[in-house]
Design an enzyme around this catalytic site. Structure first.
Site, short mmCIF file in Angstrom:
data_model
loop_
_atom_site.label_atom_id
_atom_site.label_comp_id
_atom_site.label_asym_id
_atom_site.label_seq_id
_atom_site.Cartn_x
_atom_site.Cartn_y
_atom_site.Cartn_z
N HIS A 1 0.83 -1.22 0.00
CA HIS A 1 0.00 0.00 0.00
C HIS A 1 0.86 1.26 0.00
O HIS A 1 0.44 2.30 0.48
CB HIS A 1 -0.96 0.03 1.19
CG HIS A 1 -1.70 -1.25 1.42
ND1 HIS A 1 -2.93 -1.53 0.86
CD2 HIS A 1 -1.34 -2.37 2.10
CE1 HIS A 1 -3.31 -2.74 1.21
NE2 HIS A 1 -2.36 -3.28 1.95
N SER B 1 16.56 20.07 -15.78
CA SER B 1 15.36 20.84 -16.13
C SER B 1 15.83 22.06 -16.91
O SER B 1 16.92 22.59 -16.65
CB SER B 1 14.64 21.26 -14.85
OG SER B 1 13.95 22.47 -15.05
N LYS C 1 17.64 20.59 -10.62
CA LYS C 1 16.95 19.31 -10.84
C LYS C 1 17.84 18.21 -11.43
O LYS C 1 18.69 18.45 -12.27
CB LYS C 1 15.74 19.51 -11.77
CG LYS C 1 14.60 20.28 -11.18
CD LYS C 1 13.99 19.65 -9.94
CE LYS C 1 13.10 18.47 -10.20
NZ LYS C 1 11.84 18.73 -10.80
N GLU D 1 11.05 7.32 -16.51
CA GLU D 1 9.70 7.76 -16.91
C GLU D 1 9.44 7.39 -18.37
O GLU D 1 8.32 7.00 -18.74
CB GLU D 1 9.56 9.27 -16.70
CG GLU D 1 9.56 9.65 -15.22
CD GLU D 1 9.74 11.13 -14.98
OE1 GLU D 1 9.13 11.65 -14.05
OE2 GLU D 1 10.50 11.78 -15.73
#
Ligand code: ARG
Length: 480
Positions: free
Chosen positions: A155, A276, A282, A289
């Protein structure tokens, strides 16, 4: 783009209809398959004396030329409706009237099915190669990370301590099933369609068995009506690919989460962390992804072919030409995902301190504590309640269960002896697991051994599987 066709009686076809109906550009990815099929068919026709020997020799010479050029990447084919017509028309240009004999007892329906099956067979073998390398890479990394401890999650809440090896072997187990799925897809595709013709077979004495042996299929398709409309082998391949990409996607989500500041368990090397364009600080996990993103269109492609086939009447229907897009996109996508994961994995590092801090901060060893009481004779449900109360007490005091003083614990309940508390420290939790399939060291060792033996055995079993280029080479060299 304009296509033309020499297909029977369609000289009057409107050029826009031809342009809309052509599959040539996609088919060109299967030109070696088409040439292999034609060479085998030609050899069989010559052997059965169904075509004149001089025509067969001329055709063989023409096909060899085309195959050489296809291998070298220099082959130029005329703009015909599909690769089958383009090859026939180019042969006509090169060898003249003899080209008219090649399509004896053959239809584009059994021809396209042959090309597709050869293509799926080859894709499965290429993917299997990449998958087995990735699987052994994951095993090697798991071996290195046997003593790295981290929390497991249910969970998305901290559950029990595990080793990083166990986390990695979870993914390795999925990859093992993907190997099995691609082998299943391979054997589904491994039947020869050629010789069933358009749908009903031929009155000419062809020898399908001989063609089968030449193309190294392991059996003949059973029924021609089914064969020309069958894309089950391709659905199986798309399903195996979709499932692999789902696994890659789920693994990526773990890596993405674990490399975020919130978790902090993993760090990505500069070579795979993207920046970024605006935020200078970043270091983004774009690579994972992108891998996760590939599963979306992949599922779309599986559904696309399912919908194409759904509701078609028996036999060949031109709708089936829509199979090519999903097929070709899948092959490229699977290879990209396998290569990217193999490249990225060694460039991901564990932050051992952050992993251990996360284990300690929560009562991840609570179940071990309950089991320590059970081992001393207490019914599990009672132990569960007592440990639950202890965890609440630690939380109220703002202390990690791991740091709770043994005196305090025993004050609360005398069952929590120093012995019991010591046996349930976070650092020993993994080492104390003894069951098969667990995170315990013996089980992790057994899992590693099983997976490595699986890789070795599978590589041996696949060593003799027919690769397209070798097959094409031997067909080029084989006498008529
Ligand atoms: N281009 C077609 C395909 O890719 C080949 C089969 C054509 N057959 C036919 N009966 N028109 O499916």
């Amino acid at each position: 783009m304009l296509a033309k066709t020499a297909a029977a009686g369609s000289t009057g076809l409107h050029p826009d209809v031809l342009a809309m109906s052509t599959s040539l550009d996609q088919d060109l990815h299967m030109v070696r398959e088409d040439l292999a099929g034609s060479m085998a068919h030609l050899t069989m026709l010559a052997r059965q004396e169904l075509i004149p020997a001089d025509a067969a020799t001329a055709l063989k010479g023409g096909l060899i030329q085309l195959a050489r050029e296809a291998r070298a990447g220099t082959l130029q084919l005329p703009r015909e409706e599909d690769v089958h017509m383009a090859v026939e028309s180019e042969l006509g240009r090169r060898v003249g009237a003899a080209s008219g004999f090649l399509h004896t007892a053959r239809s584009r329906n059994d021809q396209v099915s042959t090309d597709l099956r050869l293509h799926v067979r080859e894709r499965c073998l290429v993917h299997l190669d990449g998958l087995l390398s990735l699987l052994s890479e994951v095993c090697d990394r798991a071996e290195v990370e046997r003593d790295t401890l981290m929390p497991s999650y249910t969970h998305r809440q901290r559950a029990q301590p595990i080793s990083a090896a166990y986390w990695l072997l979870g993914t390795a187990s999925q990859l093992q099933r993907d190997v099995e799925a691609f082998r299943w897809a391979f054997s589904g595709a491994n039947a020869l369609p050629l010789g069933v013709g358009a749908i009903a077979g031929s009155s000419l004495p062809i020898d399908r068995e001989f063609t089968r042996a030449l193309l190294q299929f392991d059996r003949l398709t059973l029924n021609g009506l089914d064969t020309v409309g069958d894309r089950d082998f391709m659905l199986d391949y798309l399903y195996a690919s979709s499932r692999l990409l789902l696994h890659a996607s789920r693994f990526s989500t773990d890596v993405i989460d674990y490399s975020s500041r919130e978790f902090g368990f993993l760090e990505l090397d500069g070579e795979i962390a993207c920046g970024s364009s605006m935020m200078p600080q970043k270091k983004n996990p774009d690579v994972f992804e992108l891998v996760r993103g590939k599963s979306g269109p992949q599922l779309g492609d599986l559904v696309s072919l399912l919908v194409t086939v759904k509701g078609l009447p028996g036999g060949y229907n031109r709708d089936l030409q829509e199979d090519r897009g999903p097929l070709l996109a899948t092959g490229a996508r699977v290879q990209a995902v396998l290569a990217t994961l193999a490249l990225a994995l060694p460039r991901v590092r564990f932050n051992v301190e952050r992993c251990f801090a996360a284990l300690k901060a929560d009562a991840t060893q609570a179940t071990d504590l309950a089991e320590a009481l059970v081992a001393r004779g207490m019914p599990f449900r009672e132990a569960y309640k007592k440990v639950g109360a202890l965890v609440r007490m630690a939380q109220e005091r703002g202390t990690a269960l791991n740091d709770l003083s043994p005196n305090l614990a025993q004050e609360m309940d005398e069952c929590f002896t120093g012995d019991v508390m010591a046996s349930a420290q976070v650092s020993c939790s993994v080492a104390r697991k003894v069951t098969a399939g667990s995170t315990g060291p013996a089980s992790v060792e057994a899992q590693l051994n099983t997976l490595r033996a699986f890789v070795t055995r599978t590589r041996e079993e696949l060593a003799g599987a027919p690769r397209l280029d070798t097959l094409l080479g031997s067909l080029m060299e084989a006498p008529l």
